[in-house]
Motif scaffolding. Structure first.
Motif, PDB file in Angstrom:
ATOM      1  N   SER A  48      23.655  71.765 -30.321  1.00 33.13           N
ATOM      2  CA  SER A  48      22.774  70.812 -30.899  1.00 33.13           C
ATOM      3  C   SER A  48      23.394  69.386 -31.026  1.00 33.13           C
ATOM      4  CB  SER A  48      22.391  71.205 -32.761  1.00 33.13           C
ATOM      5  OG  SER A  48      22.068  72.547 -32.824  1.00 33.13           O
ATOM      6  N   VAL A  49      24.420  69.336 -31.156  1.00 34.20           N
ATOM      7  CA  VAL A  49      24.976  67.858 -31.312  1.00 34.20           C
ATOM      8  C   VAL A  49      25.044  67.498 -29.755  1.00 34.20           C
ATOM      9  CG1 VAL A  49      27.246  66.519 -31.583  1.00 34.20           C
ATOM     10  CG2 VAL A  49      26.628  68.390 -33.102  1.00 34.20           C
ATOM     11  N   GLU A  50      25.285  68.251 -28.751  1.00 38.84           N
ATOM     12  CA  GLU A  50      25.074  67.926 -27.233  1.00 38.84           C
ATOM     13  C   GLU A  50      23.814  67.377 -27.140  1.00 38.84           C
ATOM     14  OE1 GLU A  50      26.261  71.201 -24.941  1.00 38.84           O
ATOM     15  OE2 GLU A  50      28.484  71.228 -25.503  1.00 38.84           O
ATOM     16  N   LEU A  71      34.562  69.348 -32.866  1.00 37.71           N
ATOM     17  CA  LEU A  71      33.716  69.248 -33.680  1.00 37.71           C
ATOM     18  C   LEU A  71      34.241  70.670 -34.660  1.00 37.71           C
ATOM     19  CD1 LEU A  71      30.827  69.071 -34.889  1.00 37.71           C
ATOM     20  CD2 LEU A  71      29.838  70.937 -33.396  1.00 37.71           C
ATOM     21  N   ILE A  94      31.615  64.524 -26.781  1.00 36.72           N
ATOM     22  CA  ILE A  94      32.162  65.200 -27.952  1.00 36.72           C
ATOM     23  C   ILE A  94      33.900  65.278 -27.639  1.00 36.72           C
ATOM     24  CG2 ILE A  94      32.319  67.157 -29.454  1.00 36.72           C
ATOM     25  CD1 ILE A  94      29.497  67.658 -28.642  1.00 36.72           C
ATOM     26  N   ALA A 141      26.341  68.377 -39.195  1.00 39.41           N
ATOM     27  CA  ALA A 141      26.887  67.997 -37.822  1.00 39.41           C
ATOM     28  C   ALA A 141      26.204  66.435 -37.493  1.00 39.41           C
ATOM     29  CB  ALA A 141      26.971  68.831 -36.654  1.00 39.41           C
ATOM     30  N   ILE A 142      24.846  66.706 -37.530  1.00 38.50           N
ATOM     31  CA  ILE A 142      24.115  65.487 -37.022  1.00 38.50           C
ATOM     32  C   ILE A 142      24.312  64.267 -37.854  1.00 38.50           C
ATOM     33  CG2 ILE A 142      21.722  64.690 -36.753  1.00 38.50           C
ATOM     34  CD1 ILE A 142      22.384  66.434 -34.694  1.00 38.50           C
ATOM     35  N   TYR A 189      21.554  66.077 -29.071  1.00 44.28           N
ATOM     36  CA  TYR A 189      21.204  64.853 -29.875  1.00 44.28           C
ATOM     37  C   TYR A 189      22.066  63.558 -29.079  1.00 44.28           C
ATOM     38  CZ  TYR A 189      19.787  62.175 -33.873  1.00 44.28           C
ATOM     39  OH  TYR A 189      18.863  61.566 -34.606  1.00 44.28           O
ATOM     40  N   ILE A 190      23.244  64.004 -28.572  1.00 40.30           N
ATOM     41  CA  ILE A 190      23.946  62.844 -27.713  1.00 40.30           C
ATOM     42  C   ILE A 190      23.310  62.571 -26.460  1.00 40.30           C
ATOM     43  CG2 ILE A 190      26.279  62.592 -26.452  1.00 40.30           C
ATOM     44  CD1 ILE A 190      27.738  63.983 -28.848  1.00 40.30           C
ATOM     45  N   LEU A 233      27.379  62.421 -36.804  1.00 38.70           N
ATOM     46  CA  LEU A 233      27.111  61.681 -35.651  1.00 38.70           C
ATOM     47  C   LEU A 233      26.550  60.429 -35.940  1.00 38.70           C
ATOM     48  CD1 LEU A 233      26.628  61.944 -32.572  1.00 38.70           C
ATOM     49  CD2 LEU A 233      24.687  63.122 -32.822  1.00 38.70           C
ATOM     50  N   VAL A 252      23.926  72.287 -38.894  1.00 39.54           N
ATOM     51  CA  VAL A 252      23.503  71.369 -37.846  1.00 39.54           C
ATOM     52  C   VAL A 252      23.195  69.936 -38.603  1.00 39.54           C
ATOM     53  CG1 VAL A 252      21.418  70.801 -36.377  1.00 39.54           C
ATOM     54  CG2 VAL A 252      22.246  73.044 -36.423  1.00 39.54           C
ATOM     55  N   LEU A 278      33.800  65.524 -36.817  1.00 39.49           N
ATOM     56  CA  LEU A 278      33.136  65.391 -35.703  1.00 39.49           C
ATOM     57  C   LEU A 278      34.128  64.017 -35.067  1.00 39.49           C
ATOM     58  CD1 LEU A 278      30.897  65.655 -33.464  1.00 39.49           C
ATOM     59  CD2 LEU A 278      29.803  63.897 -34.415  1.00 39.49           C
TER      60      LEU A 278
END
Ligand code: KIV
Ligand code: ZN
Length: 498
Positions: free
Chosen positions: A485-487, A393, A390, A429-430, A489-490, A433, A426, A407
């Motif tokens: 949450s993004v971390e 964000l 990232i 953000a997803i 998913y990544i 992504l 969330v 993002l």
């Protein structure tokens, strides 16, 4: 203490088999060294034939530890046994753990075989393993559902063939404590050469009876218990090391002791939980966050007058030290290093410098830094060499409006940006992504957990994403729960993008 129970730890084999709990070799060595300091007798280091990674881990763990016996798992198959023997070449003390299913269910459906042939295969495997090492453990898989009379014949035959330890697994976690104890007693009474081997328990927790079954086995003659840290393991897990150890320590009348240095229990529990990204349930016996927390006024009053009013274990006996957890922005490298070493994590100066920088950034956002926080930092540090990171964000959200996220990602050195709106921060953000990384991924599980307490606390996110019919597990930790949450998913995506 009149009798001794051997502790066989299978965190790195049965525990590590759990989806999402996989460790790399460096992490496994770290856990193995911690288990050695804890005082376990046997470390089951892996199933070497299953993958080059497992093979290599058994080699490296064998080099890294001195006192515990290193054990490698095999099926009753010659190739498995040869590979296990090779992987154990550097172990100072070594054991091959071979075996086969003995319940009628396994014999019929797994092997399409019959009882006599299974005895022959078991005996042949033990004899073959004896060509390589003297210490052979035999497991009768699904012994919990195996007819006792037949099980006794199997056990007698493998001891005659050279097995020194006989493992009686309740593979499915089905047995009742009385039933499991009676099984161990039956073997003690009906296997003529049982005095030539140690009986081992190996219980699973599918019905919440793993610890009770293990205790029942011990009380009926077993002198080795197969356990994992925090009870992790396939499905509902295995018997927890800390529970068996503390039961024996608390109940003096049982007069059976272990070699475990109980004051190391809590640090090792934290380390395993952090490395495996496997949270410990707050009410978990012995090591859960609430295990020693008294909230009701009556209890607090009682404990303040005399700890034994409501506590049967002194928290200090399992290594919980209330005075130790105060790290702040003013703490120096030495304090951080000391705390890591209490937790069993040894860091090189370079690594420490790197983590210290992140620690200071976290301490700016969060008043008190606790053990979980710094273990997460050490974990984040391990996964820094990932392809996708990232860059920034930003999320706006509120009541009565749709959330919007912008993002920025760095994908293998190239920068990408996206904006998306969603049904909550969330989701927004997803979606942003997914605009950058366009794959057919489905989010299957999403768990948010605050590490301890306080609104400035770190949040941990566990995720499961399905891609190409495969499940990937991801983890993220941040004081900003959307970023965590993004971390996470990544972290999933990093496991399948090349
Ligand atoms: O649960 C089980 O039966 C096992 C054996 C392979 C020992 O883990
Ligand atoms: Zn098992």
């Amino acid at each position: 203490m009149s009798d001794r129970l051997f502790i066989f730890d299978t965190t790195l084999r049965d525990g590590e088999q759990v989806p999402g709990c996989q460790l790399n070799t460096v992490e496994k060595i770290q856990v193995a060294k911690a288990l050695e300091t804890l005082g376990v007798d046997v470390i089951e280091a892996g199933f070497p034939v299953s993958s080059p990674g497992d093979f290599n881990s058994v080699i490296e763990i064998s080099k890294a530890v001195t006192w515990p016996t290193i054990c490698a798992l095999t099926r009753a198959v010659q190739k498995d046994i040869e590979v296990a023997a090779e992987s154990l070449q550097y172990a100072k003390r070594k054991r091959i753990h071979t075996g086969i299913g003995t319940s009628d269910f396994h014999i019929k459906h797994k092997f399409n075989s019959n009882r006599e042939e299974i005895i022959e295969r078991a005996v042949a495997a033990v004899k073959y393993a004896r060509r390589f090492v003297d210490d052979i453990e035999f497991y009768a898989e699904d012994a919990g559902r195996t007819d006792n009379e037949y099980l006794a014949r199997v056990i007698e035959a493998v001891i005659k063939a050279g097995a020194t330890v006989v493992n009686i697994p309740d593979t499915t976690g089905y047995c009742l404590p009385d039933e499991y104890g009676a099984k161990i007693k039956y073997l003690t009474d009906h296997v003529s050469n049982i005095d030539k081997a140690i009986i081992s328990t190996h219980c699973h927790n599918d019905l919440g009876m793993a610890t009770a079954n293990t205790m029942s086995g011990i009380l009926n003659g077993a002198r080795q218990a197969e356990v994992t840290i925090n009870g992790i393991g396939e499905r509902a897990g295995n018997t927890a090391l800390e529970e068996i150890t503390m039961i024996l320590k608390s109940h003096h009348e049982i007069k059976i002791g272990t070699n475990i240095n109980t004051q190391k229990i809590y640090p090792v529990s934290r380390m395993v939980s952090s490395l495996m990204n496997m949270p410990v349930q707050p009410n978990k016996a012995v090591v859960g966050r609430n295990a020693f927390a008294h909230s009701s006024g009556i209890h607090q009053d009682g404990v303040l007058k005399n700890m034994e009013t409501y506590e049967i274990i002194d928290p200090r006996d399992v290594g919980i030290d209330d005075n130790s957890i105060v790290l702040t922005a003013r703490s120096g490298r030495a304090a951080l290093k000391h705390r890591f070493s209490v937790l069993g994590v040894e860091l090189s100066q370079d690594k420490l410098d790197e983590i210290y920088g992140q620690f200071l950034k976290l301490a700016d956002r969060k008043k008190d830094i606790n053990d979980d926080d710094i273990l997460v930092l050490a974990g984040a540090n391990r996964s820094q060499n990932r392809r996708i990171k990232i860059e920034y964000l930003q999320v706006t959200s509120g009541v009565g409006v749709r959330s919007v996220a912008s993002l920025g990602l760095n994908v293998a050195g190239e920068k990408f940006e996206a904006v998306a709106s969603g049904n909550g921060p969330v989701d927004a953000a997803i979606k942003a992504l997914k605009k950058i990384i366009d794959r057919h991924m489905t989010l299957k599980e999403f768990t948010i957990q605050a590490i301890s307490k306080g609104s400035d606390d770190m949040g941990k996110v566990h995720m499961q994403v399905e891609y190409n019919d495969q499940m990937y597990y991801g983890f993220g930790a941040n004081t900003d729960i959307i970023a965590a949450s993004v971390e996470a998913y990544i972290d999933c995506i990093n496991k399948f993008v090349k």
